[in-house]
Design a protein around this motif. Structure first.
Motif: not given
Ligand SMILES: Nc1ncnc2c1ncn2[C@@H]1O[C@H](COP(=O)(O)OP(=O)(O)OP(=O)(O)O)[C@@H](O)[C@H]1O
Ligand SMILES: [Mg+2]
Lengths: 406, 261
Positions: B111-134
């Motif tokens: 899995f390699n999910l970030l602990s203490r980070t919600t499901a929503q934020e885990n899924v959001e993670l790749p978008t933070l490193y892409a040129q995508i608005s919040k």
């Protein structure tokens, strides 16, 4: 990745380890606090010195028995015995730019009143000394010129001496023993506070007629200093030249030879005090910076621990597309947030500390915006400098290695 | 299960110019000081756009090693790997990061999910490193979670989710940047058979929409939903064949009893 998002992530990461983050910040808090406090105190000292010099009367000059070079060693002022009472008389009489002059000699003394005793500085002078220095009396008055002529056992005391020896008792008319001789107290000087330039308590003093001091206590007949009042502020440079020429002539100093005395006008003294206060500020600030440095090392230490602990997190972030730059930024910003938050708290502590210190010393409180700005910039620089290596270490991790890290 | 049969010719082989993934004689050694593990021993394969490949094989046969190389996470010791006909070994770290971020979605075996980070934020993670608005990133994360049936668990931490739910978060994260290739290492390893089929339904649908999928699985049932199966054994490909009579997951689901019953 935009900076705001990274800051949010950094804040969250720091909030996860609250105790650790606060302990790390403590180093920066103390460092920045110390720098702010020390700079404020130093600047307060500088301001105070200027105020005190201004309060001396803007047309005052100071003649000191001078430095002398003996066997290559330059001795401090007061080392020569060539300045005498007649020099003072001559300055008063022969320098047109001089309006008044008072001689001075000094010694240390043990003062006893009833069962209390106090070690203080003993000065001998003439009554005009108080008007030249614009030093007022809170009680009583100066001894008279008559007292000087008769070498009377009368004394004027400073506020510190009054407080320590008399407490609630009215000192006027009381008899104190100075080096075992009885003296009648005739006046109490108004408090002047701690000299910011020299760091000594100006009120810790007892002043007697110069004749009394020379004949009955020290047995010396040379002077340590002469205070001079010029006819006007503008005349003080002329007065300085006239006095220098006169004393060189009287002391038979050939041209090319050094003076065996020194004449300082108020501007010189203000400069000197400024220099001293600045040196003082720099000294204090550099001592304080050491704690900032230690705080920075603390940040580096924690960031290194954090990078190791979060190796897996770094691996995950890289595996889903974080670049080296992204990872480096994240850890760098974390370090900067740590140091900036620490810096902000440190500023608050520093201001509080400088307020307490200056209140205690009765100096003006100076909140220097420049010092605060410097503290902010400096703590940010500390964060960047000490966060850089750990952040770089994080960014250099191999994603697959980091993912396998247990 | 391993037969020593000849590697079968692939059903979709032929037009080489359309291969999105081309692996040529790849070897991978793991250096462990004294010993050396030869995890991949000359693997060659070409996968074309729109394929749906299931990789099977015994534990330790090199499946994950192979996936990591295809996912641009690891590098082969020797051999060539071409992604969309570009030699991966010639790419910079930054280019590799961009590929991992946008071109490839990766579901890890653990899995390699970030602990203490919600499901929503885990899924959001790749978008933070892409040129995508919040906002766009949040919307996509929500959509991806709903796609894998976790719309009601968005604010849960991984520690508050079951193994299967965590696995589905990992799938949603792999899909959030709308990659053109999905590499999934045992995406149904922790799921019951019904949920497995549900995931396969999602995969089949994505595949129909053009997503190239490579998945590793131990379960023959799951592999059946793919179009092609590759059998690994001791670091080599033992069999590579097209899947006949491929079931449609949505049809299968209709015949499965729901868990609540
Ligand atoms: N980081 C590593 N260091 C050393 N050896 C490794 C490493 N990763 C894998 N191996 C070895 O390489 C071989 C292949 O491992 P790999 O993880 O690819 O197997 P797998 O087919 O994915 O197995 P599983 O089905 O259990 O996940 C194994 O023998 C394993 O021990
Ligand atoms: Mg594996």
């Amino acid at each position: 990745m935009d900076v705001l998002a990274i800051i949010r992530i950094a804040m969250r990461a720091l909030a996860r380890n609250k105790l650790r983050s606060s302990l790390t910040m403590l180093g920066i808090i103390i460092g920045v606090g110390a720098v702010i406090a020390m700079v404020s105190v130093g600047q307060g000292a500088q301001q105070q010195a200027q105020q005190q010099i201004a309060a001396m009367g803007s047309n005052m000059l100071f003649v000191g028995s001078g430095t002398v070079t003996r066997g290559g060693m330059r001795m401090g002022w007061g080392a020569t015995k060539t300045l005498i009472y007649d020099d003072m008389v001559a300055i008063q009489r022969e320098c047109p730019a001089v309006s008044a002059a008072a001689p001075g000699s000094q010694s240390s003394a043990q003062v006893v009143f009833e069962n209390d005793n106090w070690a203080t500085q003993l000065s001998g002078t003439e009554p005009q000394y108080f008007s030249i220095r614009t030093w007022l009396f809170q009680e009583g008055a100066s001894f008279s010129q008559d007292d000087v002529e008769t070498a009377a056992n009368v004394a004027v005391i400073g506020e510190t001496v009054r407080k320590n020896l008399f407490g609630a008792t009215d000192p006027i008319g009381e008899t104190v023993r100075i080096n075992n001789l009885p003296f009648k107290v005739v006046g109490v000087l108004a408090a002047k506070g701690t000299s910011a330039a020299m760091g000594n308590d100006q009120d810790d003093i007892i002043i007697v007629p110069i004749t009394t001091l020379q004949k009955k206590i020290t047995g010396q007949n040379w002077l340590r200093w002469i205070v001079v009042s010029a006819v006007s502020r503008e005349a003080s440079y002329t007065a300085q030249q006239q006095i220098t020429a006169l004393l060189r002539d009287r002391h038979r100093i050939r041209s090319g030879q050094d003076d065996d005395f020194m004449v300082r006008n108020l501007a010189d003294m203000a400069d000197l005090a400024d220099q001293q206060a600045q040196l003082f500020t720099v000294l204090l600030a550099s001592i304080a910076s050491i704690s900032l440095l230690v705080g920075g090392i603390g940040i580096m230490n924690i960031m290194l621990v954090s990078v190791t602990e979060r190796t897996r997190e770094i691996g995950i972030r890289m595996a889903i597309g974080a670049t080296e730059v992204d990872v480096q930024q994240q850890f760098l910003i974390e370090a900067v947030v740590l140091s900036l938050v620490g810096g902000a708290i440190g500023i608050a502590f520093g201001l509080a500390a400088s307020y307490v210190i200056t209140q205690t010393l009765q100096w003006p409180v100076l909140v220097s915006p420049a010092a605060i700005l410097a503290a902010v910039v400096f703590s940010m620089a500390v964060g960047i400098f000490f966060g850089f290596y750990p952040a770089r270490k994080a960014a250099r991790l191999d994603p697959i290695e980091a993912l396998r890290y247990e | 299960m391993a037969t020593l049969s000849q590697p079968a010719t692939r059903g979709t082989a032929g037009s080489h110019d359309r291969a999105v993934i081309r692996v040529e004689d790849v070897h991978k050694y793991y250096d462990l000081g004294e010993t050396r593990v030869h995890a991949l021993r000359g693997v060659s394969v070409a996968i074309e756009r729109g394929e749906f490949v299931a990789i099977m094989g015994a534990s330790g046969s090199g499946k994950s090693t192979f996936m990591n190389i295809m996912g641009c996470l690891d590098k082969p010791t020797s051999g060539r790997y071409l992604l969309e006909e570009i030699e991966v070994s010639g790419l910079t770290k930054k280019e590799l990061a961009a590929i991992r971020n946008r071109k490839i979605g990766f579901v890890f075996q653990g899995f390699n999910l970030l602990s203490r980070t919600t499901a929503q934020e885990n899924v959001e993670l790749p978008t933070l490193y892409a040129q995508i608005s919040k906002e766009e990133g949040q919307k996509r994360a929500k959509d991806a979670l709903e796609l894998v049936g976790l719309g009601d668990r968005m604010l849960h931490f991984p520690s508050q989710l079951s193994g299967g739910q965590q696995q589905r978060v990992a799938i949603a994260r792999a899909l959030v940047n709308q990659p053109s290739i999905l590499l999934a290492d045992e995406p149904t390893g922790n799921l019951d058979s019904r949920t497995s089929v549900e995931i396969m339904e999602v995969f089949q649908k994505l595949n129909d929409d053009g997503l190239t999928i490579v998945l590793v699985t131990h379960e023959g049932d799951v592999a059946q939903f793919a179009k092609r199966s590759i059998q690994f054994r001791d670091g080599t490909i033992r069999r590579d064949e097209a899947i006949q009579n491929r079931p449609v997951a949505s049809e299968v689901l209709k015949n499965l009893p729901t868990l609540e019953d």
